[in-house]
Design a protein around this motif. Structure first.
Motif, PDB file in Angstrom:
ATOM      1  N   UNK A   1      46.708  50.501  39.978  1.00 57.57           N
ATOM      2  CA  UNK A   1      46.025  49.512  39.369  1.00 57.57           C
ATOM      3  C   UNK A   1      46.699  48.162  39.414  1.00 57.57           C
ATOM      4  N   UNK A   2      47.290  47.910  40.464  1.00 59.90           N
ATOM      5  CA  UNK A   2      48.241  46.521  40.710  1.00 59.90           C
ATOM      6  C   UNK A   2      47.257  45.567  41.222  1.00 59.90           C
ATOM      7  N   UNK A   3      47.089  44.388  40.323  1.00 63.19           N
ATOM      8  CA  UNK A   3      46.222  43.316  40.631  1.00 63.19           C
ATOM      9  C   UNK A   3      47.101  42.041  40.937  1.00 63.19           C
ATOM     10  N   UNK A   4      46.387  40.899  40.805  1.00 57.71           N
ATOM     11  CA  UNK A   4      46.960  39.754  41.258  1.00 57.71           C
ATOM     12  C   UNK A   4      47.849  39.108  40.146  1.00 57.71           C
ATOM     13  N   UNK A   5      47.521  40.047  38.951  1.00 58.15           N
ATOM     14  CA  UNK A   5      48.630  39.495  37.802  1.00 58.15           C
ATOM     15  C   UNK A   5      50.075  40.051  37.598  1.00 58.15           C
ATOM     16  N   UNK A   6      50.076  40.871  38.637  1.00 53.41           N
ATOM     17  CA  UNK A   6      51.426  41.600  38.857  1.00 53.41           C
ATOM     18  C   UNK A   6      52.441  40.477  39.312  1.00 53.41           C
TER      19      UNK A   6
ATOM     20  N   UNK B   1      44.390  40.735  45.803  1.00 58.01           N
ATOM     21  CA  UNK B   1      43.127  39.775  46.719  1.00 58.01           C
ATOM     22  C   UNK B   1      43.960  38.188  47.116  1.00 58.01           C
ATOM     23  N   UNK B   2      45.007  37.900  46.047  1.00 55.25           N
ATOM     24  CA  UNK B   2      45.843  36.567  46.230  1.00 55.25           C
ATOM     25  C   UNK B   2      47.005  36.914  47.104  1.00 55.25           C
TER      26      UNK B   2
END
Length: 232
Positions: free
Chosen positions: A68-73, A92-93
């Motif tokens: 669940x790795x997102x752009x906040x990582x 996505x970024x």
């Protein structure tokens, strides 16, 4: 790591499909020496943070596919990392990720981002084609010139040369949302008048103009398909 099944050797830690939400720590198991781990596979879990990764001082390979790795990582400083696999996450970024990796993983040689919206591969849907993926590869290689392997393909000499020449021009800029683009019209503007109601007396009809905004949504213009370089 009570209730968690994993494979542990002196230099390898494998723990896939165990619903982990964070990285293992030195206190999770008596025989776990995280400073000696060089290979770690935590794919098919629920990890959304990399807190504690800096403690793996010898880590060279990190597999985080299907998490669940997102752009906040945020990757901490990991000077020993050479391989990172983040397939099928929620990234996505692309610019944020590449900037983070360039700063914190200077020895990175192998990177895979397949299955993320930041990677416009044909398998992601009909909106993407070979040209989209080619531009993506060129831009990533430009940002991370030390890469030897990207996604499922080795970085070729031709790709590296193209990245040097035109990689910086292939950055994908996402359009602002309509809410961000739309600016409220000032009520005191005198050069615009509200559009009339639907029913008006035809005898009183007169030309009226107002502000409007157009947005092109087509991926490729039909007319441009037949234009070649020598026509420009």
């Amino acid at each position: 790591m009570e209730g968690i099944f994993y494979t542990l050797t002196e230099t390898e830690l494998k723990c896939s499909g165990q619903k982990l939400r964070k990285l293992p720590t030195a206190t999770d198991h008596e025989g776990l020496d995280i400073g000696q781990i060089k290979y770690m596979d935590l794919s098919y879990n629920k990890i959304s943070t990399l807190d504690g990764l800096e403690s793996f001082t010898s880590l060279e390979t990190l597999i985080l596919d299907c998490n669940r790795i997102t752009d906040d990582i945020e990757f901490p400083c990991c000077k020993s990392l050479t391989t990172i696999s983040l397939n099928k996450n929620q990234i996505s970024d692309l610019d944020h990720l590449l900037g983070n990796l360039k700063k914190c993983a200077p020895r990175l040689r192998f990177l895979s981002l397949l299955g993320n919206s930041a990677c416009p591969h044909q398998l992601m849907g009909l909106d993407y084609d070979d040209n989209d993926y080619h531009r993506y590869r060129c831009y990533v290689i430009y940002c991370l010139p030390s890469l030897k392997f990207l996604d499922s393909t080795t970085v070729t000499r031709e790709e590296r040369e193209e990245a040097i020449l035109r990689g910086k021009y292939l950055k994908t800029v996402k359009p602002l949302s309509l809410k961000t683009q739309a600016k409220p019209m000032r009520q005191d503007r005198k050069d615009f008048v509200p559009l009339p109601p639907a029913k008006l007396n035809i005898a009183l009809h007169k030309g009226i103009y107002g502000a409007c905004r157009y947005r092109y949504t087509g991926k490729n213009s039909e007319g441009n398909r037949f234009i070649r370089n020598h026509d420009l």
